[in-house]
Structures are given as structure tokens and as C-alpha cells.
Motif scaffolding. Structure first.
Motif, mmCIF file in Angstrom:
data_model
loop_
_atom_site.group_PDB
_atom_site.id
_atom_site.type_symbol
_atom_site.label_atom_id
_atom_site.label_comp_id
_atom_site.label_asym_id
_atom_site.label_seq_id
_atom_site.Cartn_x
_atom_site.Cartn_y
_atom_site.Cartn_z
ATOM 1 N N ILE A 500 0.839 -1.203 0.000
ATOM 2 C CA ILE A 500 0.000 0.000 0.000
ATOM 3 C C ILE A 500 0.870 1.247 0.000
ATOM 4 C CG2 ILE A 500 -1.601 1.340 1.414
ATOM 5 C CD1 ILE A 500 -2.927 -1.262 2.237
ATOM 6 N N SER A 501 1.942 1.224 0.783
ATOM 7 C CA SER A 501 2.829 2.389 0.856
ATOM 8 C C SER A 501 3.420 2.707 -0.515
ATOM 9 C CB SER A 501 3.945 2.133 1.870
ATOM 10 O OG SER A 501 3.420 1.953 3.170
ATOM 11 N N ARG A 502 3.898 1.678 -1.208
ATOM 12 C CA ARG A 502 4.465 1.927 -2.539
ATOM 13 C C ARG A 502 3.398 2.473 -3.483
ATOM 14 N NH1 ARG A 502 6.938 -2.816 -6.260
ATOM 15 N NH2 ARG A 502 4.751 -3.464 -6.164
ATOM 16 N N ARG A 511 8.947 8.188 -5.409
ATOM 17 C CA ARG A 511 9.681 6.924 -5.418
ATOM 18 C C ARG A 511 9.924 6.469 -3.982
ATOM 19 N NH1 ARG A 511 15.120 7.702 -8.450
ATOM 20 N NH2 ARG A 511 15.188 9.468 -7.007
ATOM 21 N N VAL A 512 9.888 5.151 -3.779
ATOM 22 C CA VAL A 512 10.204 4.576 -2.476
ATOM 23 C C VAL A 512 11.225 3.467 -2.697
ATOM 24 C CG1 VAL A 512 8.244 2.977 -2.617
ATOM 25 C CG2 VAL A 512 9.273 3.475 -0.394
ATOM 26 N N GLU A 527 10.902 9.774 -1.768
ATOM 27 C CA GLU A 527 11.151 11.073 -2.384
ATOM 28 C C GLU A 527 9.908 11.496 -3.158
ATOM 29 O OE1 GLU A 527 14.640 11.098 -4.757
ATOM 30 O OE2 GLU A 527 15.973 10.437 -3.136
ATOM 31 N N LEU A 528 9.481 12.755 -2.943
ATOM 32 C CA LEU A 528 8.285 13.292 -3.593
ATOM 33 C C LEU A 528 8.637 14.583 -4.317
ATOM 34 C CD1 LEU A 528 5.784 12.864 -0.623
ATOM 35 C CD2 LEU A 528 5.917 11.418 -2.654
ATOM 36 N N PRO A 529 7.910 14.890 -5.404
ATOM 37 C CA PRO A 529 8.158 16.168 -6.094
ATOM 38 C C PRO A 529 7.937 17.342 -5.145
ATOM 39 C CG PRO A 529 6.786 14.715 -7.424
ATOM 40 C CD PRO A 529 6.883 14.084 -6.074
ATOM 41 N N ALA A 530 8.828 18.333 -5.201
ATOM 42 C CA ALA A 530 8.766 19.474 -4.286
ATOM 43 C C ALA A 530 7.795 20.533 -4.798
ATOM 44 C CB ALA A 530 10.147 20.079 -4.106
#
Length: 675
Positions: A500-502, A511-512, A527-530
Motif C-alpha cells: 500500500i505504501s508503494r 519513489r520509495v 522522495e516526492l516532487p517538491a
């Protein structure tokens, strides 16, 4: 005797149904102890072999116990006497004499069978040698008379004629049986009483990985039966006669092995057949691997559905609980804020601030739980990952404290902004934290979890959760994000947390990844888009709300309504409280509000109903209406069903002074843009 045999064979539709009776009558008529019909058959890879089509023995002779011998081509090729006899049989010569006159294989074999005298003639069918008809005396060496030889030749000729006559019918039956055997989707394996495999169809070849010519003649005990079933049995025939008997006539599930030694499940139907006093075992085998895989997939889907139902039920439960908790929490937060504002001394201010902070923490925990279990579309807004991580730490704090686990935090300075759904990302962080707590449960040494937020050189925002537990073995790392894959004991984990997290992270275009920690441990990094920092700074610098003077507050909880009115009064907004809603006409007759606050869930009337009723009276209130709720998820679902320009603002319980000020600012912006 000969006439009776001829009449019996002439009237027979199938020689096989009469041959046992014919051999019995022949044995009694010639006063011998055995009468045998041999047949020449081609064995794949072994040439021609002399097999037994049928035989009769005199039970009164004790020494006459051994069955006739099957002679294969390899034995014939290595014995000069047998080679000569094979040629003489093709020429139709009679073979007669005494055992002591023989040599080689035949003498040893006849002596083992206690044969003293023998007489044998060829059986011809369709111009070819079909087999031989033989009689034996096991007590005395006798000289065969001309009449006895003639009688045997007449009977052999009659058997050949009957075989020719019945071949047309039996040939059709043989073709049908062979076609069924070849076309069967189930594996067909036939063994004799010694355990030797005598039939192996194409489906069995595909199932077991053996070629038919390769496995024929081999013992089923050494090839198809798993090794742990073999001890105590010398041959497959002994196995079938012992432990295998309960299999006969039954359809059962068991296991077998293929040519590579792989054990796999099968459905076996075993049948015993009697052919010319021989015991044959017919096995129909169905490979259950595909069925088992399908059953496992159904069970996985059933478990997944069960988990979804549990999550939905938990969401409904927490929605109700959150509503009941958030009302008193709203009062505590509002009153402690006011107490802090008007406290006459520093001690009182400090105590009021502690009460407010604790109440707000309770509210955040309730919101986090509610957001994690309620399934709703991802709504990505400007989100501070520092705050998200703090919310997850609050949700999981008790488990860490009770497990003696220390938490180290390393937050990046300032807001770490990303476009994200705060509830869903909180769920991701909480999943990682709970997994780390479980991993550390068996560690006796210092138990530590390290959480950090960061910004990358490429502009992405992210966080990581690291522990000093045993880590993840290298061989299973590629599978850790698969649904329902777990190394936790039964009852501890479901195997869906990382999956679920992915899924959540990927829906956020992020991305994980997993990273091993030295000397031991595990680290999960997201990491997530800023968010563009200039936009964030501009948003933070918006001016405070102004221009709103009169508020209508509709709430069935007087304390909640009163607390909101007290906060609004600090901001220069006078309020009229309505505890029991009647109608828009009545409430607006003597009061003209600049802004309306209405609870979403109330007995007898719904906040959305009030909203629609007010719009009919005052269309301009569409930009001045605020729904107050403790169930933000449910509220969003109802609001998003409206057109974008008609969606009211939301104020979530428990609310602080800052929350109320933010709503007033948003309403002011909407009113300004509408002008």
C-alpha cells in the motif's frame, strides 16, 4: 476334446473371452500340468518379446507354482538355442522334448519351473507368427504321441483362425482405446504386479518429463513415487499390494515426483485389472498444481477483500468516534486558547498553553487514524513533510514507548513542502514506523529508530525511516513490496503495508526504496516532487482576513458554538448562535450575516441542507459559508460532489485560533475575487 474346443472357438465372437476355458480343457484333455498361449509383441526400444496372453495350471501339482516367463529380445540375442527356436517357430516347426536335453537360458528357466517335458507349436494369424501354444508336464518325462502333437496343432490353428476373425471387431476397440489413451488430458500410467511400467501416455510424458520409451519397464517405485514413501518396499508392485491397496477404486489427492525430482500434488484414480491371471494397475493422474495456484489466488483475493472490509468498517467506526471526540476537543482547544489569550499571569498562560497543545495533539491523532483507514481519492495539496512525520510519530508513539524504543529525529530547517495528500503520506510514514517497531521487538540491545526529512539537490522533498533491527535478508528483498508477502508471524502482519505504501507514493509521482544499514538494520526512503518555494513564501505572506463583522453560527453543541463565537470575537466578529435550526426565512429575517458557520452533522438537519436552503435566500452566501466538522473525509466527499464555484469552506474540529483566522482569510479572498 479337440472337437469341443473347435466348436467353442468357432462360436466365439472374441477369442479372449474363451481362451481361459480353451486352455483349461486342453490341459485336462492332454493330461498335462500347464497350458500356455504366448504372444509375440514389440516392446519399444527392446525389440520383440514373448509375453503371456493366457495360461492354465493344474493346482493339484504342488511344484507347479512358478508363472510362465516373459522372454525379451535381448535374451534371445544372447542364447544360440533361443535364436534357433525363434527361426523354427517362424517356419512352423514343432518344439518338443525333455528339459534335460536343453541348454542355456531355457534349461535353467524350465528347471526353475519344474518342467520335465514340453510341447509347443506356432500360432499363425494373417500369414504371420502371432505367438505359440505350449503344454508342459511337470512330473514325468513323457514322449509326446503323434495324436497329441496333431491335437495341439489343430487347436493352435483354430486359435489363429479365431484371432483373424475377431481382429476386425477388436481392432476397432483397440483403436478406440489407443486413441483415448493418446488424447487423454490426464496422465495414464499402467503397471504390472511387479511394479514395472507398461504404459505411459503423452499426457504423462508432459506431466512427468519422462519419454515413454525411456520409462517403460522401469519400476514405478524408483521413478514416480517420492523417496520418503519408498522405505519398506522392494518394488512398486509390493507397494501397491501393501500400502497401495486403499488407493484401488478411490479418487484421492496425493503427491508424486517428476524426472527432475520435483514433488507436486496430483489427483489419482487407481483401478486394478485382471488380464490372463495377471494383475495390472491402471492409474489416471491429474496435475493439481494449476488448481492449487488458482485456489491460493482465490484465497489471497478473499483475504484482500476481508482486509478491505475491515478497513472500511474501521473507517466507519472511527468516523463516528472522531465526531464524538472532536466536539469536546474543539471546546477544550478554543477555551484553552482564550484562557491563554486573557490569562492575567505567566503561570496561567503556560498551563493554558499545555492544555491547548495536548488537546490539539489528541485532535491530530484522531485525524491521522481517520485519514489512514478511510479510502478516498488522493487530494494533493501543499503539504509540509515535517508536519506529516510528526503526525505519524504521534500516532505510533505509544508502541515505541511501550517497546522501549528510542526515536531520533532529524528535521530539515523550514517547511519541507511537497504536493501530497497529508493523510495518505502520514499512513506511509506510520507503516514504516510500525514495521521498524516489529523488527526491533526481538532485539535485546539498544533499540533505535531514526527519522529524518530532507531536500535533494534535484529539488525533491523526502523522508526516511531507519532502524537498527536485523534488517531484511538479501534473498527476499525483491519481494518486500509484493501484496501479502510478509515475514512476520501469523496474527502480527498482513503483508499489505509496504505494498500500500508503494502504491500511495507512486500515485504521488514519487519513489520509495529500501536501503540496508551497516552493520545491521533497514532504511526506507521516500522522495516526492517538491513545491516551488516562491509560491509557498507568497502564500505564507498573505494578509490577515478583514471586512467580516457578523457571523451566524449553527451548531447543536452549545459549547462548541460558544467557543467559536469567543474566538471570532477576538478577531472583531460578532456572532449569533443558533442551536436549533428552524428555517432560512426565520433566521435571516432579523440578522444579515457576513459569514455563516454550520456544523455538518446535526440531529434532524444536515449542514449541507442548511447550505442549500440559505443559497435560495441569499445567493451571495455561496462564498461566505463554512462547514464545521470532525469528519473531514466525509465532508470532502459531499463537497466535491458540488460544482467548484459552489463549494463551501471547511473548518475542522478541534480548531485553533490560527485555523479560524485562516478560514476568515480564505472567505475574504473569495469575496474579493467575486466582486
Amino acid at each position: 476334446m479337440t472337437a469341443r474346443i473347435l466348436r467353442r472357438l468357432r462360436e466365439a465372437n472374441d477369442w479372449q473371452t474363451e481362451i481361459c476355458a480353451v486352455l483349461t480343457e486342453l490341459g485336462h484333455g492332454l493330461d498335462v500340468h500347464r497350458s500356455i498361449l504366448f504372444r509375440l509383441r514389440e516392446v519399444p526400444g527392446k525389440g520383440f518379446a514373448q509375453s503371456i496372453a493366457a495360461y492354465w495350471v493344474d493346482d493339484t501339482v504342488e511344484s507347479n507354482t512358478e508363472p510362465p516367463t516373459l522372454i525379451v529380445q535381448s535374451i534371445v540375442n544372447n542364447d544360440p538355442l533361443l535364436e534357433r527356436l525363434a527361426e523354427e517357430v517362424r517356419q512352423g516347426k514343432i518344439f518338443a522334448g525333455h528339459t534335460r536335453e536343453l541348454s542355456g537360458f531355457l534349461r535353467q528357466d524350465f528347471e526353475n519351473q519344474k518342467i520335465k517335458s514340453f510341447l509347443s507349436v506356432a500360432v499363425f494369424a494373417h500369414g504371420h507368427v502371432w505367438g505359440t501354444l505350449a503344454v508342459n508336464d511337470c512330473l514325468v518325462e513323457r514322449e509326446w504321441t503323434g495324436d497329441e502333437k496333431a491335437s495341439l496343432e489343430i487347436v493352435a490353428s483354430a486359435i489363429g483362425d479365431t484371432i483373424e476373425r475377431s481382429l476386425s471387431d477388436t481392432n476397432v476397440s483397440d483403436i478406440i482405446r489407443k486413441t483415448m489413451l493418446q488424447a487423454s488430458l490426464d496422465g495414464i500410467v499402467v503397471i504390472d504386479e511387479t511394479g514395472s511400467i507398461i504404459e505411459f501416455n503423452p499426457a504423462a510424458e508432459k506431466m512427468f518429463g519422462w519419454e515413454r520409451a525411456e520409462i517403460l519397464g522401469k519400476d514405478v517405485l524408483d521413478t514416480l513415487i517420492p523417496e520418503y514413501y519408498r522405505p519398506g518396499y522392494a518394488t512398486g508392485g509390493e507397494y501397491m499390494s501393501g500400502r497401495g491397496i486403499p488407493m484401488i477404486g478411490q479418487r484421492l489427492e496425493t503427491v508424486t515426483q517428476n524426472a527432475d525430482g520435483e514433488i507436486f500434488p496430483i489427483e489419482l484414480t487407481a483401478t486394478e485389472m485382471k488380464v490372463a491371471d495377471r494383475r495390472l494397475f491402471f492409474g489416471s493422474i491429474r496435475d493439481l498444481r494449476d488448481r492449487r495456484r488458482a485456489e491460493e489466488e482465490i484465497n489471497r483475493q478473499r483475504e484482500k477483500l476481508h482486509q478491505n472490509e475491515k478497513m472500511a468498517a474501521m473507517g466507519s467506526l472511527l468516523a463516528g468516534v472522531s465526531h464524538e471526540l472532536n466536539n469536546p476537543l474543539a471546546v477544550v482547544v478554543a477555551q484553552s486558547t482564550l484562557l491563554h489569550e486573557f490569562a492575567p499571569d505567566p503561570q496561567t498562560k503556560s498551563r493554558a498553553e499545555k492544555v491547548r497543545a495536548a488537546a490539539e495533539r489528541c485532535g491530530r491523532i484522531v485525524k491521522s487514524f481517520l485519514g489512514m483507514v478511510r479510502l478516498h481519492p488522493t487530494t494533493q495539496t501543499e503539504t509540509d513533510l515535517n508536519q506529516v512525520v510528526r503526525s505519524a510519530l504521534e500516532v505510533t508513539a505509544y508502541g515505541a514507548r511501550s517497546g522501549g524504543i528510542g526515536i531520533d529525529t532529524d528535521f530539515a530547517e523550514g517547511p519541507v513542502l511537497a504536493m501530497a495528500d497529508a493523510d495518505h503520506i502520514t499512513q506511509v510514514v506510520a507503516n514504516f514506523l510500525v514495521n521498524s517497531q516489529h523488527a526491533l521487538a526481538a532485539i535485546a540491545a539498544d533499540r533505535r529508530i531514526k527519522v529524518r526529512t530532507f531536500r535533494t539537490a534535484s529539488g525533491a522533498s523526502g523522508f526516511s525511516v531507519e532502524d537498527n533491527g536485523p534488517g531484511i535478508p538479501e534473498e527476499i528483498r525483491p519481494r518486500i513490496f509484493e501484496s501479502y508477502f510478509t515475514t512476520k508471524p501469523v496474527g502480527v502482519g498482513t503483508g499489505i503495508g509496504l505494498s500500500i505504501s508503494r502504491s500511495i507514493v507512486e500515485r504521488h509521482n514519487g519513489r520509495v526504496r529500501f536501503e540496508p544499514v551497516e552493520p545491521q538494520g533497514a532504511r526506507f526512503v521516500v522522495e516526492l516532487p517538491a513545491v516551488d518555494q516562491s509560491i509557498a513564501i507568497a502564500a505564507a505572506g498573505r494578509p490577515a482576513a478583514s471586512g467580516l463583522r457578523n457571523a451566524l453560527i449553527i451548531d447543536d453543541e452549545p459549547d462548541v458554538a460558544g467557543s467559536l463565537a469567543d474566538i471570532l470575537e477576538l478577531m472583531g466578529v460578532k456572532s449569533k448562535l443558533v442551536i436549533d435550526w428552524t428555517s432560512a426565512d426565520e433566521e435571516l429575517a432579523s440578522f444579515e450575516p457576513d459569514i455563516v458557520f454550520s456544523d455538518l452533522r446535526m440531529p434532524g438537519v444536515n449542514g449541507m441542507v442548511i447550505y442549500r436552503e440559505l443559497l435560495e435566500q441569499r445567493a451571495n452566501l455561496a462564498q461566505r459559508f463554512v462547514l464545521v466538522t470532525g469528519d473531514m473525509i466525509g465532508a470532502r466527499a459531499e463537497i466535491e460532489a458540488l460544482p467548484a464555484h459552489l463549494r463551501p469552506q471547511l473548518l475542522e474540529k478541534p480548531f485553533s485560533t490560527l485555523d479560524v483566522r485562516g478560514v476568515l482569510a480564505a472567505i475574504t479572498d473569495q469575496v474579493t475575487l467575486a466582486r
